[in-house]
Design a protein around this motif. Structure first.
Motif, mmCIF file in Angstrom:
data_model
loop_
_atom_site.group_PDB
_atom_site.id
_atom_site.type_symbol
_atom_site.label_atom_id
_atom_site.label_comp_id
_atom_site.label_asym_id
_atom_site.label_seq_id
_atom_site.Cartn_x
_atom_site.Cartn_y
_atom_site.Cartn_z
ATOM 1 N N GLN A 69 0.797 -1.221 0.000
ATOM 2 C CA GLN A 69 0.000 0.000 0.000
ATOM 3 C C GLN A 69 0.832 1.274 0.000
ATOM 4 N N HIS A 70 2.081 1.177 0.436
ATOM 5 C CA HIS A 70 2.939 2.362 0.517
ATOM 6 C C HIS A 70 4.169 2.228 -0.373
ATOM 7 N N ALA A 71 4.092 1.363 -1.388
ATOM 8 C CA ALA A 71 5.240 1.130 -2.266
ATOM 9 C C ALA A 71 5.680 2.429 -2.936
ATOM 10 N N GLN A 72 6.977 2.648 -2.956
ATOM 11 C CA GLN A 72 7.541 3.800 -3.639
ATOM 12 C C GLN A 72 8.316 3.288 -4.854
ATOM 13 N N PRO A 73 7.789 3.492 -6.048
ATOM 14 C CA PRO A 73 8.444 2.956 -7.248
ATOM 15 C C PRO A 73 9.871 3.476 -7.397
ATOM 16 N N THR A 74 10.747 2.629 -7.908
ATOM 17 C CA THR A 74 12.133 3.017 -8.145
ATOM 18 C C THR A 74 12.479 2.799 -9.616
ATOM 19 N N ASP A 86 10.428 -0.420 -10.990
ATOM 20 C CA ASP A 86 9.993 -1.474 -10.073
ATOM 21 C C ASP A 86 8.874 -0.918 -9.209
ATOM 22 N N ALA A 87 7.676 -1.503 -9.339
ATOM 23 C CA ALA A 87 6.528 -1.039 -8.556
ATOM 24 C C ALA A 87 6.519 -1.613 -7.159
ATOM 25 N N HIS A 88 7.393 -2.566 -6.862
ATOM 26 C CA HIS A 88 7.501 -3.177 -5.530
ATOM 27 C C HIS A 88 6.153 -3.704 -5.039
ATOM 28 N N TYR A 89 5.400 -4.310 -5.944
ATOM 29 C CA TYR A 89 4.109 -4.922 -5.652
ATOM 30 C C TYR A 89 3.064 -3.914 -5.167
ATOM 31 N N GLY A 90 3.210 -2.685 -5.634
ATOM 32 C CA GLY A 90 2.130 -1.715 -5.490
ATOM 33 C C GLY A 90 1.316 -1.698 -6.774
ATOM 34 N N PHE A 91 0.275 -0.851 -6.819
ATOM 35 C CA PHE A 91 -0.487 -0.698 -8.048
ATOM 36 C C PHE A 91 0.371 -0.010 -9.114
ATOM 37 N N LEU A 94 0.981 4.563 -10.089
ATOM 38 C CA LEU A 94 2.010 5.452 -9.543
ATOM 39 C C LEU A 94 3.358 5.144 -10.185
ATOM 40 N N ALA A 95 3.627 3.880 -10.473
ATOM 41 C CA ALA A 95 4.873 3.517 -11.145
ATOM 42 C C ALA A 95 4.939 4.160 -12.528
ATOM 43 N N PHE A 96 3.816 4.148 -13.245
ATOM 44 C CA PHE A 96 3.788 4.789 -14.564
ATOM 45 C C PHE A 96 4.057 6.285 -14.431
ATOM 46 N N GLU A 97 3.367 6.941 -13.514
ATOM 47 C CA GLU A 97 3.554 8.378 -13.341
ATOM 48 C C GLU A 97 4.993 8.705 -12.942
ATOM 49 N N ALA A 114 11.806 2.655 -24.407
ATOM 50 C CA ALA A 114 10.893 1.667 -23.832
ATOM 51 C C ALA A 114 10.998 1.702 -22.316
ATOM 52 N N MET A 115 9.856 1.513 -21.670
ATOM 53 C CA MET A 115 9.799 1.454 -20.207
ATOM 54 C C MET A 115 9.112 0.169 -19.795
ATOM 55 N N ALA A 116 9.782 -0.606 -18.966
ATOM 56 C CA ALA A 116 9.178 -1.789 -18.364
ATOM 57 C C ALA A 116 8.724 -1.419 -16.958
ATOM 58 N N ILE A 117 7.477 -1.709 -16.657
ATOM 59 C CA ILE A 117 6.981 -1.583 -15.286
ATOM 60 C C ILE A 117 6.870 -3.001 -14.738
ATOM 61 N N ASN A 118 7.597 -3.271 -13.670
ATOM 62 C CA ASN A 118 7.676 -4.624 -13.133
ATOM 63 C C ASN A 118 7.044 -4.730 -11.759
ATOM 64 N N ARG A 119 6.580 -5.951 -11.457
ATOM 65 C CA ARG A 119 6.056 -6.310 -10.133
ATOM 66 C C ARG A 119 4.961 -5.337 -9.694
#
Length: 339
Positions: A69-74, A86-91, A94-97, A114-119
């Protein structure tokens, strides 16, 4: 006096409601804002299966304890034209933004990036993302797997996800040329809405557990969905599994389904996003390429056809003027999650 069948909300009220529900269930403010924005956009554009209805699935996923719930994408720079978030198992939103500014920067530098959004846990449509990229003057392509709800052409069991593909082409005036469609015959959420409302579905949307075409929405949810266009949609669905799963080091739809283990949560997987700078591709001939595209669009609409997403854009104009209407039953169900 009985209550009316639906509830009228302004877009700001809709956003506030979604945000409050998400905050109530423990999501960080950054995640709540990102998700509420996209849910509002879906309802605004009358994409009901991706609007306020999706809030219920978000809450279920959060209550499962699996979503961070508080994942901070890196962000990780992979190469001059590639980055991974890396979304760190968040939605995923926020990772896209978080990655979008860097993606746009790389696309302008290299011509394509290209951008990969993972996990990430993913529940939303892809058109808000490619439209956001087009707002930077960039051509956009996005895709992702989901859960293995969809049978391959000629098959009887789920292998693919709904595996959407979205594309946007920026235009100097007005909305971008934009489409977003599942490689399944219909979005999963549309079948879910039919099941909620007790409505039948077209026979080509899905098969039941025995592999027979069905018009029963609940039987479809227990069976498997069909791809659109038979073997053509099936091939595109496989392409999405490869590009937005195997290629970016993330889960396929079958693996996402296995991870879910019957919990019925938002799918967990990755997403591939590609941005192209037409000015870098075309250089001094950019205006020529832009004019060529506009002639193509004009040839479509002058014969009475419409560009994809035009209905959504028309709905957007109405909603921005008049607000939106939400079914009373859905509104009451959402209000109940506060308790």
């Amino acid at each position: 006096m009985s209550e009316p069948d639906d509830v009228s909300l302004s877009l700001s009220d809709l956003f506030d409601l979604a945000r409050k529900v998400l905050l109530h269930h423990g999501l960080s403010a950054a995640h709540a804002d990102a998700i509420a924005r996209v849910i509002t956009q879906g309802q605004r554009d009358e994409c009901h299966s991706h609007g306020l209805y999706r809030l219920l699935g978000c809450v279920r996923s959060v209550l499962s304890g699996k979503v961070n719930q508080h994942a901070q994408p890196t962000i990780r720079d992979v190469s001059p034209g590639v980055l991974a978030v890396d979304a760190h198992y968040g939605f995923s939103l926020l990772a896209f933004e978080t990655g979008l500014p860097r993606l746009a920067e790389k696309a302008r530098s290299q011509g394509i990036a290209a951008m990969a959004i993972n996990r990430c846990f993913h529940f939303s449509a892809l058109w808000p993302e490619v439209e956001a990229i087009a707002a930077h003057g960039l051509v956009a392509l996005a895709m992702n797997p989901s859960h293995s709800w969809v049978a391959p052409a000629g098959g009887t069991r789920g292998v693919f996800g709904t595996n959407p593909i979205a594309f946007a082409w920026p235009r100097a005036e007005g909305h971008p040329f934009l489409f977003d469609f599942a490689t399944s015959a219909i979005a999963r959420g549309d079948i879910e809405l039919h099941a909620r409302e007790g409505k039948s579905i077209p026979a080509h949307w899905a098969i039941d557990r025995e592999g027979r075409a069905t018009t029963d929405a609940r039987a479809a949810l227990e069976g498997a969905m069909q791809t659109f266009g038979g073997h053509k949609g099936s091939a595109l669905a496989a392409m999405v599994e490869l590009l937005a799963g195997a290629l970016i080091g993330d889960l396929t739809s079958m693996e996402s389904q296995s991870l879910d283990d019957g919990a019925g949560l938002s799918p967990c997987h990755g997403e591939l996003v590609i941005a192209i700078d037409p000015k870098r591709f075309l250089g001094s001939e950019y205006a020529i390429g832009e004019a060529r595209a506009e002639r193509l669009f004009e040839a479509i609409v002058t014969q009475g056809a419409r560009l994809p997403s035009q209905r959504r854009f028309d709905a957007r104009t109405r909603s921005e003027r008049d607000g939106v209407r939400v079914s009373r039953s859905l509104y009451n169900e959402i209000m109940e999650v506060f308790h």
